[in-house]
Design a protein around this motif. Structure first.
Motif, PDB file in Angstrom:
ATOM      1  N   VAL A   1       0.836  -1.195   0.000  1.00 20.04           N
ATOM      2  CA  VAL A   1       0.000   0.000   0.000  1.00 20.04           C
ATOM      3  C   VAL A   1       0.877   1.252   0.000  1.00 20.04           C
ATOM      4  N   GLY A   2       0.417   2.309  -0.677  1.00 20.25           N
ATOM      5  CA  GLY A   2       1.131   3.584  -0.643  1.00 20.25           C
ATOM      6  C   GLY A   2       1.138   4.266  -1.994  1.00 20.25           C
ATOM      7  N   LYS A   3       1.777   5.430  -2.035  1.00 21.44           N
ATOM      8  CA  LYS A   3       1.891   6.177  -3.290  1.00 21.44           C
ATOM      9  C   LYS A   3       3.187   5.788  -3.985  1.00 21.44           C
ATOM     10  N   LYS A   4       3.092   5.469  -5.263  1.00 17.62           N
ATOM     11  CA  LYS A   4       4.263   5.040  -6.036  1.00 17.62           C
ATOM     12  C   LYS A   4       4.458   5.970  -7.234  1.00 17.62           C
ATOM     13  N   PRO A   5       5.189   7.073  -7.038  1.00 24.00           N
ATOM     14  CA  PRO A   5       5.459   7.953  -8.176  1.00 24.00           C
ATOM     15  C   PRO A   5       6.471   7.301  -9.115  1.00 24.00           C
ATOM     16  N   TYR A   6       6.292   7.521 -10.394  1.00 22.53           N
ATOM     17  CA  TYR A   6       7.214   6.925 -11.366  1.00 22.53           C
ATOM     18  C   TYR A   6       7.409   7.868 -12.543  1.00 22.53           C
ATOM     19  N   HIS A   7       8.344   7.517 -13.421  1.00 24.08           N
ATOM     20  CA  HIS A   7       8.692   8.388 -14.547  1.00 24.08           C
ATOM     21  C   HIS A   7       9.239   7.540 -15.682  1.00 24.08           C
ATOM     22  N   CYS A   8       9.537   8.186 -16.782  1.00 25.13           N
ATOM     23  CA  CYS A   8      10.208   7.527 -17.900  1.00 25.13           C
ATOM     24  C   CYS A   8      11.679   7.914 -17.826  1.00 25.13           C
ATOM     25  N   GLU A   9      12.533   6.914 -17.841  1.00 22.48           N
ATOM     26  CA  GLU A   9      13.974   7.170 -17.722  1.00 22.48           C
ATOM     27  C   GLU A   9      14.518   7.926 -18.934  1.00 22.48           C
ATOM     28  N   ILE A  10      13.904   7.703 -20.094  1.00 22.86           N
ATOM     29  CA  ILE A  10      14.396   8.335 -21.320  1.00 22.86           C
ATOM     30  C   ILE A  10      13.889   9.778 -21.429  1.00 22.86           C
ATOM     31  N   HIS A  11      12.661  10.005 -20.923  1.00 24.10           N
ATOM     32  CA  HIS A  11      12.047  11.338 -20.978  1.00 24.10           C
ATOM     33  C   HIS A  11      11.589  11.685 -19.555  1.00 24.10           C
ATOM     34  N   PRO A  12      12.484  12.226 -18.727  1.00 27.86           N
ATOM     35  CA  PRO A  12      12.148  12.423 -17.303  1.00 27.86           C
ATOM     36  C   PRO A  12      10.953  13.352 -17.051  1.00 27.86           C
ATOM     37  N   PHE A  13      10.544  14.090 -18.071  1.00 21.62           N
ATOM     38  CA  PHE A  13       9.358  14.945 -17.893  1.00 21.62           C
ATOM     39  C   PHE A  13       8.070  14.118 -17.883  1.00 21.62           C
TER      40      PHE A  13
END
Ligand SMILES: [Cu+2]
Length: 122
Positions: free
Chosen positions: A101-113
């Protein structure tokens, strides 16, 4: 006295019938209930964004990212440990089951935006 026996017989039949109906319904319901408990949700990677970017799921849910862009992307947890799809080419997908349980922020490694967030609840 005969009336009491008759009433008890009727009551026994009603209870028995109800129990039978419940057990039959339960037997039919069970596989569906199990499937709903651990469903798969699909997320698209499209036009350099995660769609939907924010999603709330139940613990045990399986998420599947599909890259619909002609460019490679990743779905990588910001802490880099929870999950990481690695490089996903056009049409490739990655699946991860969220067990905590919890918040899992994530991103794209190639396009960090490119950013998204999974909220896992009990
Ligand atoms: Cu990307």
């Amino acid at each position: 006295m005969r009336r009491i026996i008759l009433l008890m017989t009727v009551a026994a039949l009603v209870v028995g019938g109800t129990l039978f109906a419940v057990s039959v319904a339960g037997a039919h319901k069970h596989p569906t209930a199990k499937a709903q408990k651990h469903p798969t949700r699909t997320l698209l990677i499209k036009n350099f964004s995660f769609k939907p970017a924010n999603i709330t799921i139940k613990r045990g849910t399986k998420l599947r990212w599909i890259n619909k862009d002609p460019h490679p992307h990743t779905a990588t947890a910001n802490n880099k440990r929870s999950f990481d799809s690695g490089r996903l080419g056009k049409g490739q997908s990655y699946t991860h089951t969220f067990k905590s349980v919890g918040k899992k922020p994530y991103h794209c490694e190639i396009h960090p935006f490119m950013r998204g967030r999974i909220t896992v609840r009990r």
